[in-house]
Write a protein that holds these residues in place. Structure first.
Motif, PDB file in Angstrom:
ATOM      1  N   UNK A  37       0.806  -1.390   0.099  1.00  6.73           N
ATOM      2  CA  UNK A  37       0.107   0.095  -0.012  1.00  6.73           C
ATOM      3  C   UNK A  37       0.767   1.216   0.121  1.00  6.73           C
ATOM      4  N   UNK A  38       0.563   2.137  -0.958  1.00  8.86           N
ATOM      5  CA  UNK A  38       1.441   3.458  -0.939  1.00  8.86           C
ATOM      6  C   UNK A  38       1.117   4.404   0.188  1.00  8.86           C
ATOM      7  N   UNK A  39       0.077   3.965   1.030  1.00  5.75           N
ATOM      8  CA  UNK A  39       0.007   4.771   2.470  1.00  5.75           C
ATOM      9  C   UNK A  39       1.397   4.510   3.590  1.00  5.75           C
ATOM     10  N   UNK A  40       1.779   3.279   3.075  1.00  4.42           N
ATOM     11  CA  UNK A  40       3.021   2.842   4.173  1.00  4.42           C
ATOM     12  C   UNK A  40       4.204   3.978   3.954  1.00  4.42           C
ATOM     13  N   UNK A  41       4.309   4.724   2.809  1.00  2.00           N
ATOM     14  CA  UNK A  41       5.413   5.608   2.790  1.00  2.00           C
ATOM     15  C   UNK A  41       5.143   6.628   3.850  1.00  2.00           C
ATOM     16  N   UNK A  42       3.936   7.047   4.069  1.00  2.00           N
ATOM     17  CA  UNK A  42       3.699   8.096   4.933  1.00  2.00           C
ATOM     18  C   UNK A  42       3.730   7.356   6.457  1.00  2.00           C
ATOM     19  N   UNK A  43       3.484   6.381   6.596  1.00  4.63           N
ATOM     20  CA  UNK A  43       3.553   5.761   7.977  1.00  4.63           C
ATOM     21  C   UNK A  43       5.045   5.651   8.536  1.00  4.63           C
ATOM     22  N   UNK A  44       5.872   4.932   7.421  1.00  3.23           N
ATOM     23  CA  UNK A  44       7.096   4.497   7.727  1.00  3.23           C
ATOM     24  C   UNK A  44       7.832   5.882   8.047  1.00  3.23           C
ATOM     25  N   UNK A 273      16.799  25.625  12.318  1.00  2.00           N
ATOM     26  CA  UNK A 273      17.022  25.151  10.971  1.00  2.00           C
ATOM     27  C   UNK A 273      18.043  23.565  10.735  1.00  2.00           C
ATOM     28  N   UNK A 274      19.118  23.595  11.621  1.00  3.29           N
ATOM     29  CA  UNK A 274      19.581  22.281  11.677  1.00  3.29           C
ATOM     30  C   UNK A 274      18.912  21.156  11.749  1.00  3.29           C
ATOM     31  N   UNK A 275      17.905  21.034  12.902  1.00 10.32           N
ATOM     32  CA  UNK A 275      17.307  19.907  13.129  1.00 10.32           C
ATOM     33  C   UNK A 275      16.201  19.760  11.979  1.00 10.32           C
ATOM     34  N   UNK A 276      15.644  20.493  11.317  1.00 10.64           N
ATOM     35  CA  UNK A 276      14.746  20.411  10.403  1.00 10.64           C
ATOM     36  C   UNK A 276      15.410  19.901   9.199  1.00 10.64           C
ATOM     37  N   UNK A 277      16.481  20.421   8.980  1.00  3.83           N
ATOM     38  CA  UNK A 277      17.118  19.556   7.847  1.00  3.83           C
ATOM     39  C   UNK A 277      17.493  17.986   8.230  1.00  3.83           C
ATOM     40  N   UNK A 278      17.934  17.724   9.164  1.00  4.74           N
ATOM     41  CA  UNK A 278      18.480  16.681   9.581  1.00  4.74           C
ATOM     42  C   UNK A 278      17.215  15.440   9.895  1.00  4.74           C
ATOM     43  N   UNK A 279      16.047  15.997  10.566  1.00 10.32           N
ATOM     44  CA  UNK A 279      15.041  15.183  10.717  1.00 10.32           C
ATOM     45  C   UNK A 279      14.191  15.057   9.475  1.00 10.32           C
ATOM     46  N   UNK A 280      14.032  15.765   8.426  1.00 10.24           N
ATOM     47  CA  UNK A 280      13.464  15.633   7.283  1.00 10.24           C
ATOM     48  C   UNK A 280      14.304  14.389   6.311  1.00 10.24           C
ATOM     49  N   UNK A 281      15.457  14.458   6.473  1.00  6.92           N
ATOM     50  CA  UNK A 281      16.399  13.467   5.898  1.00  6.92           C
ATOM     51  C   UNK A 281      16.215  12.020   6.549  1.00  6.92           C
ATOM     52  N   UNK A 282      16.037  11.965   8.042  1.00  2.69           N
ATOM     53  CA  UNK A 282      15.794  10.623   8.519  1.00  2.69           C
ATOM     54  C   UNK A 282      14.400  10.178   8.275  1.00  2.69           C
ATOM     55  N   UNK A 283      13.624  11.051   8.161  1.00  2.00           N
ATOM     56  CA  UNK A 283      12.137  10.679   7.784  1.00  2.00           C
ATOM     57  C   UNK A 283      11.821  10.101   6.520  1.00  2.00           C
ATOM     58  N   UNK A 284      12.827  10.778   5.428  1.00  2.00           N
ATOM     59  CA  UNK A 284      12.749  10.169   4.087  1.00  2.00           C
ATOM     60  C   UNK A 284      13.594   8.960   3.966  1.00  2.00           C
TER      61      UNK A 284
END
Length: 426
Positions: A37-44, A273-284
């Motif tokens: 399911x494509x919704x898994x991308x959001x969940x993970x 600013x720093x944590x926004x960049x890091x956490x976005x990459x961790x989520x992706x």
């Protein structure tokens, strides 16, 4: 999964923001598997950020910003000058020692590179240091001590690889001390080649050193307090980050009296600013990494390497080479996020301790910020020092080889960095 990796490299080559490159490449895996399911991308992606240990990262980034604004850096510079300024190539030696003293504060090699360039760059130029050599000294001084607690890369590796962060901190402290000593020896040799003068005319007296040490003791004790707090179970990694924030605020406000409302707001702004960049990459990275176990990537790579050699040393050397190549194109934090889950099981097959491998990974991927074609630290140095990249690459070759030699030495004798975590944790 091969298509996903190819897409990732294409996106990185065309300079797409790293977080988007990882996320879009990960979604491509789901498009290849309609049964998922494509919704898994959001969940993970959301689940990846719900790890309590990751809370330590913004806390320590905040600590680093506060430390840099609290006046501690200038006091550490004075102490470094008194300790080694009289030696041949004095300012180069000061750069190495200052980076080691700051290593446990900022937790970021690139942040240290920018700071050391501002602090020491102009004086090194005035004393006739070649700009390429200045960049090499500042860059590799910052890289060499990235394992000193509380290195953000160590926290990332420990969280993603489910490895004890306390043990990583203990091993990282020893590795950072070793590399500082080796770098000082190499600086002494190269400063003779460049005929560089001392920064001080004479050796500092014991009284002056003790007075400077008294001023700097709050910063020097920082990594030791971290280890003690974690080892004796007083705090978790996240709690020690919160304690560290309170500690630095108290020192900056009441001891050095250099933190006010304006500097506090600046530190918060830098952290957000720093944590926004890091956490976005961790989520992706969670989207990208979802398909790794499904396609049995670790098993395939293990079979590939063991098919080449059954020798554990050669196997690890191949992995180090892979990390160096990845480091030339990608940020170290991203490499850890993407490759740690794949490589940790492989190194276990070769009989290496995950803590030891964490130190190796952290050192090798951090070197990448100083190597072409995408080295962030290299371009930071170029901008701040106005140096020629060819001169930098030529001057930095001995330092690069020294770091690689140290990693190979650790591979032959892992106990040189594991004795402290073994002693503290059993």
């Amino acid at each position: 999964m091969v298509l996903v990796v190819i897409l990732l490299f294409i996106f990185l080559i065309i300079r797409m923001p790293v977080g988007f490159a990882i996320g879009i490449s990960g979604v491509a895996f789901f498009l290849q598997h309609p049964e998922l399911p494509i919704t898994t991308t959001v969940q993970v992606a959301l689940n990846q950020t719900q790890n309590l240990n990751l809370l330590a990262i913004p806390l320590f980034i905040f600590v680093g910003s506060l430390m840099n604004l609290s006046g501690i850096t200038s006091r550490l510079l004075s102490l470094s000058m008194l300790l080694v300024g009289h030696m041949k190539g004095g300012l180069a030696q000061v750069s190495v020692v200052l980076a080691a003293l700051m290593g446990g504060i900022s937790g970021s090699a690139n942040a240290d590179i920018a700071m050391l360039s501002r602090i020491l760059g102009p004086d090194m130029e005035k004393q006739g240091y070649p700009k390429g050599y200045t960049g090499a000294i500042i860059g590799y001084s910052s890289v060499a001590v990235v394992t000193i607690p509380p290195g953000i890369s160590l926290i990332l590796y420990g969280t993603i690889g489910n490895v004890s962060i306390g043990r990583l901190f203990a091993a990282g402290l020893i590795a950072g001390i070793y590399m500082t000593i080796f770098l000082m020896i190499l600086v002494w040799i190269t400063s003779k080649v460049y005929n560089l003068s001392p920064a001080r005319s004479r050796r500092a007296g014991l009284k002056d050193i003790l007075l400077s040490l008294k001023e700097s003791i709050w910063a020097i004790m920082f990594p030791i307090l971290l280890l003690v707090g974690i080892r004796f179970g007083l705090f978790t990694t996240t709690e020690i980050g919160a304690i560290a924030c309170a500690y630095v605020l108290l020192v900056g406000v009441f001891v050095y009296k250099e933190i006010n409302f304006k500097t506090l707001m600046n530190a918060i702004n830098e952290t957000v600013i720093s944590i926004g960049v890091i956490m976005f990459m961790i989520a992706m990275s969670a989207i990208f990494g979802y398909g790794i176990p499904i396609d049995k990537v670790p098993q395939m790579i293990t079979e590939l390497i063991t098919g080449i050699t059954s020798n554990s040393f050669i196997g690890l050397a191949i992995i180090v080479l892979i990390l160096i190549i990845f480091g030339m194109f990608m940020d170290g934090s991203i490499i850890i996020i993407l490759l740690a889950p794949i490589l940790i099981p492989i190194t276990k097959e070769f009989g290496y301790d995950p803590v030891f491998f964490g130190i190796v990974v952290t050192i090798i991927v951090t070197i990448g910020i100083l190597t072409p074609p995408v080295g962030i630290g290299m371009y930071t140095l170029k901008t701040m020092l106005n140096m020629n990249l060819n001169h930098f690459l030529k001057a930095s070759t001995p330092f690069f080889l020294l770091i690689i030699a140290f990693v190979l030495l650790m591979t032959l004798f892992p106990e040189v960095v594991l004795f402290l975590p073994d002693m503290l944790y059993g």
